[in-house]
Design an enzyme around this catalytic site. Sequence first.
Site, PDB file in Angstrom:
ATOM      1  N   TYR A  12      -7.797  -6.029   1.111  1.00 35.84           N
ATOM      2  CA  TYR A  12      -8.568  -4.858   1.552  1.00 35.84           C
ATOM      3  C   TYR A  12      -9.247  -4.150   0.389  1.00 35.84           C
ATOM      4  O   TYR A  12     -10.478  -4.030   0.334  1.00 35.84           O
ATOM      5  CB  TYR A  12      -7.621  -3.919   2.300  1.00 35.84           C
ATOM      6  CG  TYR A  12      -8.187  -2.578   2.674  1.00 35.84           C
ATOM      7  CD1 TYR A  12      -9.452  -2.456   3.231  1.00 35.84           C
ATOM      8  CD2 TYR A  12      -7.432  -1.421   2.499  1.00 35.84           C
ATOM      9  CE1 TYR A  12      -9.964  -1.222   3.598  1.00 35.84           C
ATOM     10  CE2 TYR A  12      -7.926  -0.176   2.868  1.00 35.84           C
ATOM     11  CZ  TYR A  12      -9.190  -0.076   3.411  1.00 35.84           C
ATOM     12  OH  TYR A  12      -9.691   1.151   3.768  1.00 35.84           O
ATOM     13  N   SER A  35      -1.585 -14.472   1.334  1.00 35.80           N
ATOM     14  CA  SER A  35      -0.412 -14.165   2.142  1.00 35.80           C
ATOM     15  C   SER A  35      -0.670 -13.019   3.114  1.00 35.80           C
ATOM     16  O   SER A  35      -0.025 -12.935   4.164  1.00 35.80           O
ATOM     17  CB  SER A  35       0.783 -13.822   1.246  1.00 35.80           C
ATOM     18  OG  SER A  35       0.529 -12.639   0.497  1.00 35.80           O
ATOM     19  N   ASN A  36      -1.607 -12.143   2.771  1.00 28.49           N
ATOM     20  CA  ASN A  36      -1.953 -11.045   3.671  1.00 28.49           C
ATOM     21  C   ASN A  36      -3.459 -10.798   3.651  1.00 28.49           C
ATOM     22  O   ASN A  36      -3.929  -9.666   3.697  1.00 28.49           O
ATOM     23  CB  ASN A  36      -1.204  -9.766   3.302  1.00 28.49           C
ATOM     24  CG  ASN A  36      -1.270  -8.714   4.397  1.00 28.49           C
ATOM     25  OD1 ASN A  36      -1.304  -9.045   5.577  1.00 28.49           O
ATOM     26  ND2 ASN A  36      -1.312  -7.445   4.008  1.00 28.49           N
ATOM     27  N   ASP A  59      -0.885 -17.954  -6.859  1.00 27.44           N
ATOM     28  CA  ASP A  59       0.092 -16.868  -6.862  1.00 27.44           C
ATOM     29  C   ASP A  59       0.236 -16.320  -8.273  1.00 27.44           C
ATOM     30  O   ASP A  59       0.296 -17.091  -9.236  1.00 27.44           O
ATOM     31  CB  ASP A  59       1.440 -17.398  -6.359  1.00 27.44           C
ATOM     32  CG  ASP A  59       2.399 -16.277  -5.989  1.00 27.44           C
ATOM     33  OD1 ASP A  59       2.887 -15.592  -6.921  1.00 27.44           O
ATOM     34  OD2 ASP A  59       2.676 -16.098  -4.797  1.00 27.44           O
ATOM     35  N   LYS A  85       3.234  -3.981  -0.393  1.00 26.66           N
ATOM     36  CA  LYS A  85       3.044  -2.530  -0.416  1.00 26.66           C
ATOM     37  C   LYS A  85       3.584  -1.789   0.800  1.00 26.66           C
ATOM     38  O   LYS A  85       3.230  -0.622   1.014  1.00 26.66           O
ATOM     39  CB  LYS A  85       1.557  -2.204  -0.577  1.00 26.66           C
ATOM     40  CG  LYS A  85       0.682  -2.738   0.543  1.00 26.66           C
ATOM     41  CD  LYS A  85      -0.784  -2.404   0.306  1.00 26.66           C
ATOM     42  CE  LYS A  85      -1.684  -2.915   1.415  1.00 26.66           C
ATOM     43  NZ  LYS A  85      -1.378  -2.332   2.734  1.00 26.66           N
ATOM     44  N   SER A 125       0.194   3.595  -7.517  1.00 22.90           N
ATOM     45  CA  SER A 125       0.309   4.341  -6.274  1.00 22.90           C
ATOM     46  C   SER A 125       0.848   5.741  -6.528  1.00 22.90           C
ATOM     47  O   SER A 125       1.666   5.953  -7.424  1.00 22.90           O
ATOM     48  CB  SER A 125       1.260   3.603  -5.327  1.00 22.90           C
ATOM     49  OG  SER A 125       1.620   4.404  -4.228  1.00 22.90           O
ATOM     50  N   ALA A 126       0.412   6.676  -5.694  1.00 19.04           N
ATOM     51  CA  ALA A 126       0.971   8.023  -5.750  1.00 19.04           C
ATOM     52  C   ALA A 126       2.442   8.040  -5.365  1.00 19.04           C
ATOM     53  O   ALA A 126       3.128   9.055  -5.579  1.00 19.04           O
ATOM     54  CB  ALA A 126       0.185   8.943  -4.826  1.00 19.04           C
ATOM     55  N   THR A 127       2.935   6.928  -4.825  1.00 18.11           N
ATOM     56  CA  THR A 127       4.363   6.819  -4.503  1.00 18.11           C
ATOM     57  C   THR A 127       5.234   7.059  -5.725  1.00 18.11           C
ATOM     58  O   THR A 127       6.388   7.481  -5.587  1.00 18.11           O
ATOM     59  CB  THR A 127       4.667   5.419  -3.922  1.00 18.11           C
ATOM     60  OG1 THR A 127       3.732   5.124  -2.894  1.00 18.11           O
ATOM     61  CG2 THR A 127       6.065   5.352  -3.349  1.00 18.11           C
ATOM     62  N   TYR A 149       9.498  -0.008  -3.005  1.00 12.99           N
ATOM     63  CA  TYR A 149       8.086  -0.250  -3.287  1.00 12.99           C
ATOM     64  C   TYR A 149       7.599   0.646  -4.423  1.00 12.99           C
ATOM     65  O   TYR A 149       7.008   0.184  -5.399  1.00 12.99           O
ATOM     66  CB  TYR A 149       7.243  -0.022  -2.035  1.00 12.99           C
ATOM     67  CG  TYR A 149       5.783   0.212  -2.336  1.00 12.99           C
ATOM     68  CD1 TYR A 149       5.001  -0.800  -2.876  1.00 12.99           C
ATOM     69  CD2 TYR A 149       5.183   1.459  -2.109  1.00 12.99           C
ATOM     70  CE1 TYR A 149       3.662  -0.584  -3.171  1.00 12.99           C
ATOM     71  CE2 TYR A 149       3.854   1.679  -2.397  1.00 12.99           C
ATOM     72  CZ  TYR A 149       3.094   0.660  -2.929  1.00 12.99           C
ATOM     73  OH  TYR A 149       1.779   0.872  -3.235  1.00 12.99           O
ATOM     74  N   LYS A 153       6.274  -0.135  -8.509  1.00 10.75           N
ATOM     75  CA  LYS A 153       5.059   0.385  -9.144  1.00 10.75           C
ATOM     76  C   LYS A 153       5.399   1.149 -10.421  1.00 10.75           C
ATOM     77  O   LYS A 153       4.724   1.007 -11.451  1.00 10.75           O
ATOM     78  CB  LYS A 153       4.303   1.291  -8.165  1.00 10.75           C
ATOM     79  CG  LYS A 153       3.652   0.568  -7.011  1.00 10.75           C
ATOM     80  CD  LYS A 153       2.526  -0.343  -7.466  1.00 10.75           C
ATOM     81  CE  LYS A 153       1.736  -0.889  -6.308  1.00 10.75           C
ATOM     82  NZ  LYS A 153       0.660  -1.824  -6.732  1.00 10.75           N
ATOM     83  N   TYR A 177      -3.315   5.404  -6.682  1.00  7.01           N
ATOM     84  CA  TYR A 177      -4.016   5.610  -5.423  1.00  7.01           C
ATOM     85  C   TYR A 177      -3.255   6.590  -4.550  1.00  7.01           C
ATOM     86  O   TYR A 177      -2.031   6.612  -4.541  1.00  7.01           O
ATOM     87  CB  TYR A 177      -4.092   4.324  -4.602  1.00  7.01           C
ATOM     88  CG  TYR A 177      -4.724   3.133  -5.216  1.00  7.01           C
ATOM     89  CD1 TYR A 177      -5.389   3.182  -6.429  1.00  7.01           C
ATOM     90  CD2 TYR A 177      -4.654   1.912  -4.562  1.00  7.01           C
ATOM     91  CE1 TYR A 177      -5.963   2.054  -6.962  1.00  7.01           C
ATOM     92  CE2 TYR A 177      -5.217   0.775  -5.088  1.00  7.01           C
ATOM     93  CZ  TYR A 177      -5.876   0.844  -6.294  1.00  7.01           C
ATOM     94  OH  TYR A 177      -6.437  -0.286  -6.816  1.00  7.01           O
TER      95      TYR A 177
END
Length: 338
Positions: A12, A35-36, A59, A85, A125-127, A149, A153, A177
């Site tokens: 994406y 894979s996705n 990979d 993710k 990531s903002a995670t 997850y 990161k 992100y």
Amino acid sequence: MMKVLLTGGAGYIGSHVAVSLAAAGHDIVCFDNLSNSRAAVIEHVEAITGQPVPLVVGDIRDRDAVRGAITDHGANAVIHFAGLKAVGESVADPMKYYDNNVRGTLSLIEAMVDCDVRTLVFSSSATVYGEPQYLPLDEAHPTAVTNPYGRTKLMIEEMLSDIAAADPAWRIAVLRYFNPVGAHDSGLIGEDPNGVPNNLMPFISRVAAGRLPELAVFGDDYATPDGTGVRDYIHVDDLAEGHVAALDRIRAQDDALSVWNLGTGQGYSVLDMISAFERINNVRVPHRVGPRRPGDVASCYASPDRARDELGWEAKRDLDAMCASTWRFERTAAMRNA
């Protein structure tokens, strides 16, 4: 001009960044294990950009395959998207996430060193901020993750920091992100995950299209205005342009590693997003409230000031554009698959 290897380039975000890089005059090659994602996405990127886009199926954990892709295509920079993710899946199967995300990134770095390529933009990531101590979140906010997850990161960020400290020849951008949504205006590329979506917007669009019966809202008892989770949703094309700005910046600066948030600074709740999507696209999105999802936080939105000041970048597309482009992609994909 640079030749940029995009790991996860058929995905994406990778596909939208490919379009933005091409518009900025860079050459691109995509590396993806599919894979996705789907190889057909690359054909759509080629249709949008009007130029050939090589795809290497491989990979990131395969160091030889990555090294071959870099050398065969003459890449002199890497933008690294390839990673798992889904928060819930990471809680259920953390080993899968450490293997793919952490081990995979180390393998990628080793291959880059083998090829004497030390320019990297990393999709973080903002995670990594965990439960916010204050809002909006700036880059100085302490990191404290709440799920595997996010921990992968953060581990990658720390690994890259150590690598940059040991070898100042590196030029690394870490981009945190917030929540990418929307699709390219052409309707040719957008978020189209295999199976049931883990992210909100593709789930909303599939419910609106009748492909899924209803949307599950994970919790309505958070300390937010309507009880549902609040997030900073950013149009994927704005996010993509942020990558181009970051790549240009690190090439010209002396710092070995820099960190930037990519967000809008505006938070919307899950119910806000459902309401906006229904209003803008004149559709219904049946939904029901279920229990909270493990690892989620109540509110998370960015301070994008550093990216504005240092990259000369800021998000330009509003919520209407996010919702309209998502629905355009959904309808275009349905016509292609009919």
